[in-house]
Design a protein around this motif. Structure first.
Motif, PDB file in Angstrom:
ATOM      1  N   PHE A 259       0.820  -1.215   0.000  1.00 37.43           N
ATOM      2  CA  PHE A 259       0.000   0.000   0.000  1.00 37.43           C
ATOM      3  C   PHE A 259       0.854   1.266   0.000  1.00 37.43           C
ATOM      4  O   PHE A 259       0.556   2.210  -0.725  1.00 37.43           O
ATOM      5  N   LEU A 260       1.917   1.268   0.825  1.00 38.41           N
ATOM      6  CA  LEU A 260       2.692   2.512   0.898  1.00 38.41           C
ATOM      7  C   LEU A 260       3.501   2.749  -0.377  1.00 38.41           C
ATOM      8  O   LEU A 260       3.835   3.885  -0.700  1.00 38.41           O
ATOM      9  N   ARG A 261       3.763   1.696  -1.117  1.00 40.87           N
ATOM     10  CA  ARG A 261       4.443   1.885  -2.406  1.00 40.87           C
ATOM     11  C   ARG A 261       3.470   2.169  -3.542  1.00 40.87           C
ATOM     12  O   ARG A 261       3.889   2.481  -4.649  1.00 40.87           O
ATOM     13  N   ASN A 262       2.186   1.983  -3.274  1.00 37.81           N
ATOM     14  CA  ASN A 262       1.165   2.192  -4.309  1.00 37.81           C
ATOM     15  C   ASN A 262       0.070   3.094  -3.759  1.00 37.81           C
ATOM     16  O   ASN A 262      -1.047   2.636  -3.461  1.00 37.81           O
ATOM     17  N   LEU A 266      -3.996   2.808  -2.042  1.00 39.71           N
ATOM     18  CA  LEU A 266      -4.371   3.189  -0.676  1.00 39.71           C
ATOM     19  C   LEU A 266      -5.490   4.236  -0.724  1.00 39.71           C
ATOM     20  O   LEU A 266      -6.432   4.187   0.078  1.00 39.71           O
ATOM     21  N   ALA A 267      -5.402   5.127  -1.689  1.00 43.01           N
ATOM     22  CA  ALA A 267      -6.464   6.141  -1.827  1.00 43.01           C
ATOM     23  C   ALA A 267      -7.801   5.462  -2.134  1.00 43.01           C
ATOM     24  O   ALA A 267      -8.846   5.851  -1.598  1.00 43.01           O
ATOM     25  N   LYS A 268      -7.772   4.418  -2.975  1.00 39.38           N
ATOM     26  CA  LYS A 268      -9.017   3.688  -3.278  1.00 39.38           C
ATOM     27  C   LYS A 268      -9.600   3.091  -1.991  1.00 39.38           C
ATOM     28  O   LYS A 268     -10.804   3.138  -1.763  1.00 39.38           O
ATOM     29  N   LEU A 269      -8.722   2.524  -1.168  1.00 40.90           N
ATOM     30  CA  LEU A 269      -9.189   1.893   0.077  1.00 40.90           C
ATOM     31  C   LEU A 269      -9.747   2.940   1.036  1.00 40.90           C
ATOM     32  O   LEU A 269     -10.787   2.734   1.665  1.00 40.90           O
ATOM     33  N   ARG A 270      -9.050   4.070   1.130  1.00 36.31           N
ATOM     34  CA  ARG A 270      -9.533   5.121   2.028  1.00 36.31           C
ATOM     35  C   ARG A 270     -10.899   5.631   1.573  1.00 36.31           C
ATOM     36  O   ARG A 270     -11.767   5.920   2.391  1.00 36.31           O
ATOM     37  N   ALA A 271     -11.087   5.704   0.244  1.00 32.12           N
ATOM     38  CA  ALA A 271     -12.360   6.212  -0.280  1.00 32.12           C
ATOM     39  C   ALA A 271     -13.479   5.194  -0.055  1.00 32.12           C
ATOM     40  O   ALA A 271     -14.643   5.567   0.091  1.00 32.12           O
ATOM     41  N   ASP A 272     -13.134   3.914  -0.045  1.00 28.73           N
ATOM     42  CA  ASP A 272     -14.159   2.888   0.094  1.00 28.73           C
ATOM     43  C   ASP A 272     -13.617   1.738   0.955  1.00 28.73           C
ATOM     44  O   ASP A 272     -13.134   0.719   0.437  1.00 28.73           O
ATOM     45  N   PRO A 273     -13.711   1.875   2.299  1.00 29.80           N
ATOM     46  CA  PRO A 273     -13.132   0.857   3.194  1.00 29.80           C
ATOM     47  C   PRO A 273     -13.691  -0.550   2.981  1.00 29.80           C
ATOM     48  O   PRO A 273     -13.067  -1.528   3.381  1.00 29.80           O
ATOM     49  N   LYS A 274     -14.851  -0.642   2.308  1.00 28.47           N
ATOM     50  CA  LYS A 274     -15.392  -1.987   2.048  1.00 28.47           C
ATOM     51  C   LYS A 274     -14.465  -2.790   1.128  1.00 28.47           C
ATOM     52  O   LYS A 274     -14.576  -4.001   1.021  1.00 28.47           O
ATOM     53  N   LEU A 275     -13.557  -2.082   0.463  1.00 23.87           N
ATOM     54  CA  LEU A 275     -12.606  -2.789  -0.411  1.00 23.87           C
ATOM     55  C   LEU A 275     -11.576  -3.613   0.363  1.00 23.87           C
ATOM     56  O   LEU A 275     -10.765  -4.317  -0.228  1.00 23.87           O
ATOM     57  N   ALA A 277     -11.654  -6.344   2.046  1.00 25.11           N
ATOM     58  CA  ALA A 277     -11.634  -7.808   1.845  1.00 25.11           C
ATOM     59  C   ALA A 277     -10.922  -8.126   0.528  1.00 25.11           C
ATOM     60  O   ALA A 277     -10.034  -8.989   0.465  1.00 25.11           O
ATOM     61  N   ALA A 278     -11.286  -7.386  -0.527  1.00 21.77           N
ATOM     62  CA  ALA A 278     -10.633  -7.605  -1.830  1.00 21.77           C
ATOM     63  C   ALA A 278      -9.152  -7.237  -1.748  1.00 21.77           C
ATOM     64  O   ALA A 278      -8.291  -7.887  -2.373  1.00 21.77           O
ATOM     65  N   ALA A 279      -8.846  -6.212  -0.950  1.00 21.17           N
ATOM     66  CA  ALA A 279      -7.450  -5.769  -0.841  1.00 21.17           C
ATOM     67  C   ALA A 279      -6.594  -6.864  -0.212  1.00 21.17           C
ATOM     68  O   ALA A 279      -5.474  -7.130  -0.654  1.00 21.17           O
ATOM     69  N   VAL A 280      -7.120  -7.511   0.814  1.00 25.86           N
ATOM     70  CA  VAL A 280      -6.339  -8.575   1.464  1.00 25.86           C
ATOM     71  C   VAL A 280      -6.132  -9.744   0.489  1.00 25.86           C
ATOM     72  O   VAL A 280      -5.049 -10.333   0.427  1.00 25.86           O
ATOM     73  N   PRO A 331       0.206  -9.044 -14.079  1.00 28.38           N
ATOM     74  CA  PRO A 331       0.323  -9.713 -12.774  1.00 28.38           C
ATOM     75  C   PRO A 331       1.245  -9.002 -11.793  1.00 28.38           C
ATOM     76  O   PRO A 331       1.088  -9.153 -10.576  1.00 28.38           O
ATOM     77  N   ASP A 332       2.189  -8.183 -12.285  1.00 28.09           N
ATOM     78  CA  ASP A 332       3.123  -7.532 -11.361  1.00 28.09           C
ATOM     79  C   ASP A 332       2.565  -6.229 -10.801  1.00 28.09           C
ATOM     80  O   ASP A 332       3.262  -5.519 -10.070  1.00 28.09           O
ATOM     81  N   ARG A 333       1.327  -5.904 -11.184  1.00 22.69           N
ATOM     82  CA  ARG A 333       0.703  -4.688 -10.676  1.00 22.69           C
ATOM     83  C   ARG A 333      -0.150  -5.008  -9.446  1.00 22.69           C
ATOM     84  O   ARG A 333      -0.921  -5.975  -9.459  1.00 22.69           O
ATOM     85  N   PHE A 334       0.003  -4.203  -8.402  1.00 24.77           N
ATOM     86  CA  PHE A 334      -0.826  -4.351  -7.196  1.00 24.77           C
ATOM     87  C   PHE A 334      -2.108  -3.565  -7.443  1.00 24.77           C
ATOM     88  O   PHE A 334      -2.073  -2.343  -7.561  1.00 24.77           O
ATOM     89  N   ASP A 335      -3.225  -4.268  -7.541  1.00 26.47           N
ATOM     90  CA  ASP A 335      -4.473  -3.632  -7.957  1.00 26.47           C
ATOM     91  C   ASP A 335      -5.621  -4.228  -7.131  1.00 26.47           C
ATOM     92  O   ASP A 335      -6.060  -5.358  -7.397  1.00 26.47           O
ATOM     93  N   ILE A 336      -6.100  -3.460  -6.155  1.00 28.74           N
ATOM     94  CA  ILE A 336      -7.075  -4.045  -5.225  1.00 28.74           C
ATOM     95  C   ILE A 336      -8.466  -4.172  -5.840  1.00 28.74           C
ATOM     96  O   ILE A 336      -9.349  -4.764  -5.235  1.00 28.74           O
ATOM     97  N   THR A 337      -8.650  -3.619  -7.042  1.00 30.81           N
ATOM     98  CA  THR A 337      -9.964  -3.777  -7.682  1.00 30.81           C
ATOM     99  C   THR A 337      -9.881  -4.708  -8.891  1.00 30.81           C
ATOM    100  O   THR A 337     -10.781  -4.717  -9.730  1.00 30.81           O
TER     101      THR A 337
END
Ligand code: HEM
Length: 402
Positions: A259-262, A266-275, A277-280, A331-337
């Protein structure tokens, strides 16, 4: 480049400094050029493609106990494996595996399902202890205590034994370190001896005076007819510490790094904390705490068109599978959505991680509450050093500034 020049032996183990700093390029090379690789140094078959890994870990006809496999395989030479010995479900085969795992799963799942309020209370308490600090170590100060305190609550460890329990929990992890130093070996023996004595006493107490905890659940299942010896109960309660503590620590640590490198994620998660579960799930895909899990070929077979002999050890590279470009876009991109495709971080089949529901609950609570409590959290200046522990992926320290 010939096949002999492919990454091999310790080049694909965390004891190699370049590999542990970034394992993904070597794994991608293997996956692209030789996804079913008879590794001449490991004397094992290294699997890196998603479909092969998935089919292999899910195949209940394969064995788990490495000592039933090729004795020349590097892992068997390193661990001095003994086929008659396993008492922990981590390395057991059926029928014993099903006999022990059945009641343990029944009791553990029931208890884990009720744990959310306690997990949240543990996370809040550890976060309270960080208030006012100019910097802290996400590993030592947060990722280590949270899972130990949670499993202590599951097991019903009394407050006055928590300090001992933390020390034993850290010592028992050495059982996973095939390259233990003599000091680490002594730490392991001391922790296992203390835990055996602790569980024996706790089981006797719970038989006389039941409590609301997993130790009580296990002795009650024994009393109702579950065919488990006291030693099997003790060893497998210890398996929860071995399998669950460092892994959850690293889920938290690897998640904070991702998250701190992306910051956009993190902004997506802050905007929608319901994310969360998908983030983990994305953290578990992108940088999973356990690198691989083994199986043993119980007969001659074919994997991805390659012949594999009976007793060959199959090293399923979970990290490589999780970044297979034929399954995951970028695949090398960290993408919580990203579109969800099941990752392999918890293995599969008969041995699929028992602790997955609890680990998910802890990871979600720990990350969401950390980023909420410290809205400006950032990485401190540091060189991140990954642990030289074969099969694990996590940093030794992770300094952050609130
Ligand atoms: C993010 C955290 C975790 C990860 C990535 C993880 C990963 C794994 C993996 C890869 C396996 C092997 C599965 C296979 O061979 O197919 C496993 C097994 C296991 N895990 Fe976890 N684990 C985590 C957390 C936990 C927790 C919290 C516990 C317990 C409280 C736990 C207990 C176990 C046990 C007992 C096994 C052995 C199951 C068997 O062999 O039947 N794990 N885990």
């Amino acid at each position: 480049m010939s096949e002999n020049e492919l990454p091999t032996g310790i080049q694909i183990m965390e004891i190699d400094p370049e590999f542990r700093a970034d394992p993904y390029p070597r794994l991608a090379e293997l996956q692209g050029r030789c996804p079913v690789r008879h590794d001449p140094v490991l004397e094992s078959v290294v699997l890196t493609g998603y479909e092969d890994v998935r089919a292999t870990v899910n195949d209940r006809t394969l064995w788990r106990n490495p000592a039933r496999g090729n004795p020349r395989a590097l892992f068997n030479r390193m661990t001095d494996a003994n086929a008659d010995a396993p008492q922990s479900i981590l390395f057991m085969d059926d029928p014993d595996h099903a006999r022990v795992r059945g009641p343990l799963t029944q009791a553990f799942y029931r208890r884990a399902a009720k744990m959310k309020p306690q997990v949240e209370a543990v996370v809040d308490e550890v976060l309270d202890g960080l208030a006012g600090r100019e910097s802290f170590d996400v590993i030592a100060d947060y990722g280590v205590p949270v899972p130990i305190l949670v499993i202590a609550a599951v097991l019903g460890i009394p407050k006055e034994r928590l300090r001992d329990f933390r020390e034993w929990s850290e010592g028992i992890i050495q059982s996973l370190n095939a390259l233990r130093t003599p000091e680490q070996e002594a730490e392991l023996v001391a922790a296992a001896t203390a835990l055996d004595a602790f569980f024996a006493e706790a089981m006797a107490e719970r038989r006389k005076a039941p409590r609301d905890d997993l130790i009580t659940d296990m002795v009650q299942l024994q009393a109702e007819g579950a065919a488990l010896t006291d030693l099997e109960v003790s060893v497998n309660l210890q398996s929860l510490l071995v399998g669950g503590n460092l892994t959850t620590t690293d889920l938290i640590g690897n998640g904070v790094i991702a998250f701190l490198r992306n910051p956009a994620e993190l902004a997506k998660l802050r905007a929608d904390p319901k994310l969360i579960a998908a983030a983990v799930e994305e953290i578990l895909r992108y940088d999973p705490p356990i690198s691989m899990t083994g199986r043993v070929a119980s007969r001659d077979l074919e994997i991805g068109g390659e012949a594999v002999g009976e007793k060959d050890i199959l090293l399923n590279q979970l990290r490589a599978a999780n970044r297979d470009p034929s399954v995951y876009e970028n695949p090398d991109r960290f993408d919580i959505t990203r579109k969800h495709v099941p990752h392999m971080a918890f293995g599969g089949g008969a041995h699929i991680c028992i602790g997955a529901p609890l680990a998910r609950m802890e990871g979600q609570a720990a990350l969401l509450k950390l980023f909420t409590r410290f809205p400006d959290l950032k990485l401190a200046e540091q060189d991140l050093a990954y642990r030289p522990l074969p099969g694990f992926r996590g940093v030794e320290h992770l300094l952050v500034e609130p």
